[in-house]
Design an enzyme around this catalytic site. Structure first.
Site, PDB file in Angstrom:
ATOM      1  N   GLY A 178      -7.547 -30.019  14.730  1.00 31.47           N
ATOM      2  CA  GLY A 178      -7.499 -29.283  13.477  1.00 31.47           C
ATOM      3  C   GLY A 178      -7.005 -30.084  12.294  1.00 31.47           C
ATOM      4  O   GLY A 178      -6.725 -29.516  11.230  1.00 31.47           O
ATOM      5  N   GLU A 226      -5.720 -33.299  20.553  1.00 30.38           N
ATOM      6  CA  GLU A 226      -7.135 -33.555  20.864  1.00 30.38           C
ATOM      7  C   GLU A 226      -8.002 -33.399  19.608  1.00 30.38           C
ATOM      8  O   GLU A 226      -8.810 -32.485  19.488  1.00 30.38           O
ATOM      9  CB  GLU A 226      -7.623 -32.641  21.991  1.00 30.38           C
ATOM     10  CG  GLU A 226      -7.340 -31.172  21.804  1.00 30.38           C
ATOM     11  CD  GLU A 226      -7.744 -30.318  23.002  1.00 30.38           C
ATOM     12  OE1 GLU A 226      -8.155 -29.168  22.794  1.00 30.38           O
ATOM     13  OE2 GLU A 226      -7.635 -30.816  24.140  1.00 30.38           O
ATOM     14  N   GLY A 280     -11.012 -34.242  16.853  1.00 28.24           N
ATOM     15  CA  GLY A 280     -12.412 -34.637  16.957  1.00 28.24           C
ATOM     16  C   GLY A 280     -12.931 -35.118  15.620  1.00 28.24           C
ATOM     17  O   GLY A 280     -13.112 -36.307  15.389  1.00 28.24           O
ATOM     18  N   ARG A 281     -13.174 -34.171  14.705  1.00 28.81           N
ATOM     19  CA  ARG A 281     -13.739 -34.492  13.396  1.00 28.81           C
ATOM     20  C   ARG A 281     -12.947 -35.584  12.677  1.00 28.81           C
ATOM     21  O   ARG A 281     -13.509 -36.520  12.119  1.00 28.81           O
ATOM     22  CB  ARG A 281     -13.773 -33.223  12.531  1.00 28.81           C
ATOM     23  CG  ARG A 281     -14.540 -33.395  11.228  1.00 28.81           C
ATOM     24  CD  ARG A 281     -14.278 -32.230  10.268  1.00 28.81           C
ATOM     25  NE  ARG A 281     -14.519 -30.943  10.876  1.00 28.81           N
ATOM     26  CZ  ARG A 281     -15.652 -30.253  10.805  1.00 28.81           C
ATOM     27  NH1 ARG A 281     -16.677 -30.762  10.133  1.00 28.81           N
ATOM     28  NH2 ARG A 281     -15.777 -29.074  11.375  1.00 28.81           N
ATOM     29  N   CYS A 341     -38.243 -24.566   5.037  1.00 23.61           N
ATOM     30  CA  CYS A 341     -38.720 -23.448   4.223  1.00 23.61           C
ATOM     31  C   CYS A 341     -37.621 -22.403   4.041  1.00 23.61           C
ATOM     32  O   CYS A 341     -37.806 -21.212   4.350  1.00 23.61           O
ATOM     33  CB  CYS A 341     -39.947 -22.810   4.872  1.00 23.61           C
ATOM     34  SG  CYS A 341     -41.305 -23.958   5.147  1.00 23.61           S
ATOM     35  N   TYR A 355     -19.825 -33.303  13.813  1.00 24.91           N
ATOM     36  CA  TYR A 355     -20.414 -31.983  13.570  1.00 24.91           C
ATOM     37  C   TYR A 355     -21.602 -32.087  12.619  1.00 24.91           C
ATOM     38  O   TYR A 355     -21.687 -31.356  11.635  1.00 24.91           O
ATOM     39  CB  TYR A 355     -19.356 -31.017  13.028  1.00 24.91           C
ATOM     40  CG  TYR A 355     -18.274 -30.718  14.030  1.00 24.91           C
ATOM     41  CD1 TYR A 355     -18.538 -29.945  15.154  1.00 24.91           C
ATOM     42  CD2 TYR A 355     -16.999 -31.239  13.867  1.00 24.91           C
ATOM     43  CE1 TYR A 355     -17.550 -29.686  16.084  1.00 24.91           C
ATOM     44  CE2 TYR A 355     -15.995 -30.989  14.788  1.00 24.91           C
ATOM     45  CZ  TYR A 355     -16.277 -30.208  15.902  1.00 24.91           C
ATOM     46  OH  TYR A 355     -15.294 -29.961  16.833  1.00 24.91           O
TER      47      TYR A 355
END
Length: 386
Positions: free
Chosen positions: A215, A249, A251-252, A314, A342
């Site tokens: 986070g 842990e 990630g981003r 579209c 992501y």
């Protein structure tokens, strides 16, 4: 000119756009800095952010393990990193996934509910678990709330107590501690406040292994505003008591900066006074701006009239960046920053059945220059046609 731009131009000249270009040297350096800032804390990488095999191999040099959230991720990570320590999370594990986790010898299973624990116990097999707690802590203004109230992730204290009672009646499934990933988008001081609350809860249960989740804040409007790992690491060192194992842990915040999504302009036009540039690809390749409702930061070669950059789909939701002050012409190269997490892996790849992008990797020495907020300038290249 930086190495990623060099590679992007090579791909454009060869007619191989759209493409993702990853800077593995920059990823290696960033992951090493994160690792160094967290002495005494276990570092796991959340594979859901980007499970690209080349990225996983670089990160394996710096992390203590990998967190996965599905059977597919588990098999993928085990195939790329056969000896990696793995933690298995996710709110909807099937019986097959529980058995798969046990077959693959995962280090920790993150139990999301009493029912999940009952199904795990029913296998009759040994396992080491953390109970995922959804604690009613004040989170403030967050990018994404995963806990702190009525969300489907983890258990409130009553659910945890139910699990504790189930565990006492058997001895195959071993309780190791608590997992609590409550929010995304927090800065270091706020993360430490949440960590303090989680640690107090775990200590009240007599548990000494605590996974604080991820986070860590990432600011797409300001790519230079990187999470303060030094402050966070020092704060965790001050909170940790002797005999406790703390784990994070992210990630981003680990992989996002190493990737670019590179494409080219197909058309430029005005509609009711608004300038639009249509590029090859779009949000079916990089869903991040549509998901988060932001403008994807990008390289700007030359400033010009505000232009909204859209893809080939579209739908008006296929918008990558709005009213960017960039001079763009048909055939020009466009590079979107912060595409290392992501992005491709959360995109609706086959909508309209456009070709998938290429993936390319740069392994050179990372630049010491950090990308400036929203854009940086370079001499304008000549128009490149595919």
């Amino acid at each position: 000119m930086d190495a990623l731009t060099v590679r992007a131009r090579e791909l454009a000249a060869a007619g191989r756009l759209p493409a993702y270009v990853y800077d593995l040297a920059a990823l290696d350096a960033h992951a090493a800095a994160v690792r160094a800032a967290l002495p005494g804390v276990e570092l796991y990488y959340a594979a859901k952010a980007n499970p690209d095999p080349e990225l996983l191999r670089v990160l394996a040099r710096h992390v203590d393990g990998v967190e996965v959230a599905s059977g597919g991720e588990l098999e993928h990570v085990r195939g790329v990193l056969p000896s990696a320590r793995i933690a298995f999370g996710g709110p909807g594990k099937t019986d097959d996934e529980l058995r798969l986790a046990l077959d693959h010898g995962v280090e920790r299973l993150h139990v999301e509910s009493p029912n999940e624990l009952r199904r795990l116990i029913a296998t009759g097999r040994e396992a080491d678990v953390l109970l995922r707690a959804n604690l009613a802590l004040s989170l403030g203004d967050v990018a994404l709330a995963m806990g702190g109230g009525a969300t489907p992730f983890g258990m409130d204290p009553a659910g945890v107590e139910e699990c504790l009672a189930l565990l006492e009646r058997q001895d195959a499934v071993r309780l190791r501690g608590v997992h609590a990933h409550l929010a995304s988008g927090l800065d270091a001081p706020r993360m430490l406040e949440v960590a303090d609350g989680v640690l107090g809860y775990a200590r009240g249960l007599g548990l000494t292994e605590i996974n604080l989740g991820g986070g860590m804040a990432v600011d797409y409007a300001d790519p230079g505003a990187v999470f303060d790992w030094e402050t966070y690491g020092k704060g965790l060192a001050g909170l940790r008591r002797p005999g406790e194992t703390l784990r994070v842990e992210p990630g981003r915040s680990v992989s996002v900066y190493c990737g670019r999504y590179v494409t080219r302009v197909l058309d430029v036009k005005r509609v009711h006074g608004e300038l639009f540039a249509i590029v090859a690809g779009g949000t079916h390749h990089i869903r991040t701006p549509a998901t988060k409702g932001h403008d994807q930061p990008m390289v700007i070669a030359e400033e010009g009239d505000p232009v909204t950059i859209v893809g080939q789909l579209c739908t008006p939701k296929d918008t990558l960046a709005r009213r960017v002050p960039a001079a763009l012409a048909t055939g020009d190269l466009v590079q979107f920053l912060m595409a290392g997490a992501y992005a491709w892996n959360i995109s609706h790849h086959d909508f309209l059945m456009h070709p998938h992008p290429e993936f390319s990797y740069v392994r050179g020495v990372p630049s010491r220059r950090r990308e400036s907020p929203r854009l940086f300038l370079e001499p304008r290249a000549s128009t490149i046609s595919r």
